[in-house]
Design an enzyme around this catalytic site. Structure first.
Site, mmCIF file in Angstrom:
data_model
loop_
_atom_site.group_PDB
_atom_site.id
_atom_site.type_symbol
_atom_site.label_atom_id
_atom_site.label_comp_id
_atom_site.label_asym_id
_atom_site.label_seq_id
_atom_site.Cartn_x
_atom_site.Cartn_y
_atom_site.Cartn_z
ATOM 1 C CB SER A 1 49.776 77.217 9.528
ATOM 2 O OG SER A 1 50.263 77.914 10.640
ATOM 3 C CB THR B 1 50.771 80.213 12.846
ATOM 4 O OG1 THR B 1 49.966 81.297 12.344
ATOM 5 C CG2 THR B 1 50.379 79.889 14.271
ATOM 6 C CG ASP B 2 53.488 80.309 6.774
ATOM 7 O OD1 ASP B 2 54.364 79.739 6.101
ATOM 8 O OD2 ASP B 2 52.998 81.422 6.460
ATOM 9 C CE1 TYR B 3 46.587 84.365 4.405
ATOM 10 C CE2 TYR B 3 48.412 85.912 4.397
ATOM 11 C CZ TYR B 3 47.086 85.619 4.133
ATOM 12 O OH TYR B 3 46.272 86.595 3.599
#
Ligand code: GLC
Length: 749
Positions: A296, A292-294
């Site tokens: 997210s 995932t992104d940070y």
């Protein structure tokens, strides 16, 4: 001691499964992918559920900050086997220290993967991706990614969160700087080049790193160009414009994907089964892992898509996410979700398998410390060859937007006033997302570039990038008065593009325009050099200065490159990959928009009742594909091998280009076509091929492009990717802004 237990256990289990003769015992590495799967089976069989969850967790070290939340307890999670990867930890010594904890202090000793945002260089910084893309030089972009991988892996890294392959057509969005621009065809080719550069052809080679296609998906379509904002687009647009660069990355065997922060049509990308399973796994057969992104996953609660963090974790894992970046959701809630039957253990096993597979492919089970070689670091980092490549990349990324009266290239006999907040800059020049690039003097400023080449100049800063006051104008005006020509190096700060850096105003910030206006009054010719991470509104500058040199953020060797171009040691060849608007009100504006039913140039159109603004013309200030040279090129009429094209009978298009100027130069020859009509409306033009050629003065060259029926496919209203018989127009030129000069017909056969 634990390490020995693990390897004995692993060997025994492996032999049990696959027999001694298949295993290359001295490296414990399987000979092929099937054996990797067998070894993963062996590992999964002995892992506890907590150890499995640990492989789906990545935390940042506290060495670098790339998001809103830091967790200083990451080394505790590491010791407890609760994380399988770390990012923002760099340097052979530091990564070795952390790897030692994972390998020697946890029960199974499973090695860590170390990730980092190596976006446009690691220590040697190349032009920002938008800048590099302006070179249209795929081999160059593969080469700079290769060098970035070499430098990053020399400092213990296995994985870069790049390439960013988001198509963007909104210069308000700060992250447009990180991508390849507005065109899907070009963006897809660049995605492939960068993945190949980072990964090479053997992930176990210690100078290659895992690449990561991000941000999946359609992050660049954020409403109003505001970062993290809602994305709501048709499935046609998603398929036609935003997905192809990701598919190109999969076709280039990209090892990982990163989900984007945005929601897509009501479903956050991080919990979006349509994206992560239906398309990425089932349709594209992606076999890597998805991070995932940070935080997210956590943010799906704020999106209003998850009731709480455990629910967010269930949604993400069940949709196809394999690794939770920084959110702690998988670490803290996944076991409960499994105990409650909300997530199948088989799904967790799948995620763990995806992660372990790449750890095997990297060779980390063979030697967890293979990338931690302090001795090697010094020989590789900032190697002179890397700096030379950075200079070459910066030169080729520069786009000459204006050159009235051929004021450029400068003549050495001219006295130059070098003015502007970025003329002596060594901090912003390497741009945003500059990894371990030094901002304290390693990069070469334009002033240093002038000094290195013994140019005759006087320097005065004149003003700040943002804010400030006019007290330094006086010195700048005095220096300008004593000169023959004024070079002004201006633009944005590095913080004004990249993540969380959307701008509602595209003009030069601060008092820079005011300083230009004051210098203009002196009556000397003005050359404006720009450092910026997005298309700017240069309408005022275009009316005021004599030459405009778009240098983006040119990187570590930027000052040399700018000097090389200004004095003609390199004839600029870059072409825009994004449209420069006349003002922010035109946005979104890009070269291949639809025609509408009332185009302003329709035959017999009424001057009023057409699609236009009443306060600015529709055309952009500088179009996609545009860039000048110090020489000039003439294009002959494209000659077709046939006026009809069928599914098994492509046509060739031959065009002769002549260098009609007085110096050698490079030209990016571009082929555009227009499908006159279709079962869905078609763009007014589409880039379908290009070729960068070098022509000596007076020389001609014939460039040949092939157009096949495959090149004419698009997504129809049933989302079928097909072509349709009909008439097409085409042109071959050095910019997207050109009339059509030939046509052909696609027939059914
Ligand atoms: C950031 C960015 C992403 C980056 C990640 C790790 O928030 O969105 O591009 O790779 O976090 O630093």
């Amino acid at each position: 001691m634990k390490k020995i237990h693990f390897y004995i256990a692993l060997t025994i289990l492996s032999i049990t499964f696959i027999g001694w003769n298949n295993l290359n015992v001295d490296t414990l590495e399987p000979k092929n992918d099937d054996l990797i799967e067998k070894k993963i089976d062996s590992l999964l069989a002995i892992m506890t559920i907590e150890e499995k969850i640990g492989q789906t967790v990545i935390y940042s070290s506290v060495e670098d900050v790339t998001g809103p939340i830091l967790d200083k307890n990451y080394t505790t999670y590491l010791k407890n086997g609760q994380m399988g990867a770390i990012f923002n930890a760099t340097g052979s010594a530091f990564t070795r220290k952390l790897q030692k904890i994972a390998v020697e202090e946890t029960r199974l000793g499973i090695p860590l993967i170390f990730g980092y945002d190596v976006i446009h260089g690691y220590k040697t910084i190349f032009p920002i991706p938008m800048g590099e893309a302006s070179s249209w030089d795929l081999e160059l972009m593969e080469k700079t990614a290769r060098i970035a991988a070499k430098e990053a892996s020399a400092e213990g890294l296995h994985w870069t969160f790049a390439p960013m392959v988001d198509i963007s057509r909104d210069p308000r969005w700060g992250r447009i700087a990180e991508g390849a621009g507005e065109d899907t065809y070009l963006g897809s080719l660049i995605a492939k080049a960068r993945v190949k550069g980072f990964q090479g052809d053997d992930l176990s080679n210690k100078h290659t790193v895992l690449a990561c296609a991000k941000h999946y998906a359609a992050y660049g379509a954020a409403q109003a160009g505001r970062d993290y904002h809602t994305v709501d687009i048709s499935l046609n647009t998603l398929r036609e414009t935003y997905l192809p660069p990701f598919k190109a990355a999969v076709d280039a065997d990209v090892a990982t994907f990163m989900t984007s922060f945005n929601e897509l049509n009501g479903v956050p990308a991080t919990g979006n089964e349509f994206l992560l399973k239906d398309i990425l796994r089932d349709e594209w057969n992606f076999s890597g892992f998805v991070v995932t992104d940070y935080t997210s996953i956590n943010e799906m609660v704020l999106h209003g898509y998850a009731e709480n963090l455990q629910h967010a974790g269930e949604l993400a894992m069940n949709a196809g996410v394999d690794m939770d970046m920084q959110g702690g959701v998988f670490k803290n809630h996944l076991k409960t979700a499994i105990d409650e039957g909300k997530v199948e253990i088989s799904r967790l096993d799948e995620a763990v398998r995806d992660v372990l597979r790449l750890k095997f492919k990297l060779g980390l089970f063979d030697d967890p410390y293979k990338y931690c070689n302090e001795a090697e670091e010094a020989n590789i980092i900032l190697h002179k060859d890397h700096l030379e490549t950075a200079r070459d990349a910066a030169r080729k990324s520069i786009v000459l937007l204006k050159n009235d009266n051929n004021i450029l290239p400068l003549n050495n006999s001219k006295k130059v006033a070098l003015i502007g907040p970025l003329a002596d800059d060594q901090f912003h020049i390497i741009g945003n997302w500059a990894a371990k690039g030094d901002r304290d003097g390693t990069a070469v400023s334009v002033k240093e570039g002038f000094e290195a080449q013994n140019k005759s100049f006087k320097f005065a800063k004149g003003c700040e990038i943002e804010g400030g006051d006019t007290k330094s104008f006086k010195e700048a005006i005095a220096v300008a008065k004593a000169s023959d020509v004024v070079v002004m190096v201006m633009g944005e700060s590095e913080r004004m593009s990249g993540e969380a850096a959307s701008r509602s105003n595209l003009k030069l910030p601060g008092l820079q325009q005011q300083l230009i206006s004051e210098i203009k009054k002196i009556g000397k010719p003005i050359v404006l050099v720009l450092y910026n991470g997005r298309p700017l509104n240069l309408s005022y500058e275009n009316e005021t200065v004599d030459a405009i040199v778009e240098a983006w953020f040119p990187g570590t060797s930027g000052g040399h490159a700018v000097t090389d171009v200004l004095y003609g040691d390199y004839n600029p060849s870059g072409k825009l990959t994004v449209t420069f608007p006349r003002n922010v009100g035109q946005v979104p504006i890009y070269y291949n928009m639809k025609n509408t039913g009332r185009p302003e140039d329709a035959e017999g159109a009424h001057s009023r009742y057409v699609s236009k603004y009443i306060d600015v013309e529709n055309s952009p200030l500088f179009p996609f594909g545009y860039g000048l040279s110090y020489t000039s090129f003439s294009y002959g009429k494209p000659v077709l091998s046939n006026q009809t094209l069928s599914n098994n009978q492509p046509i060739t298009v031959k065009t002769t280009i002549t260098n009609t100027g007085d110096r050698n130069g490079e030209e990016i020859v571009q082929l555009y076509i227009k499908d006159r009509f279709g079962s869905v409306t078609r763009p007014t033009k589409e880039l379908k091929n290009f070729k960068k050629i070098t022509l000596k003065k007076g020389e001609s060259q014939t460039v040949e492009f092939i157009i096949s029926a495959e090149n004419l496919k698009f997504y129809n209203n049933n989302l079928e990717f097909k072509n349709e018989p009909g008439d097409y127009d085409l042109f071959v030129a050095g910019s997207s802004n050109h009339e059509f000069t030939n046509s052909f017909t696609l027939i059914n056969n």
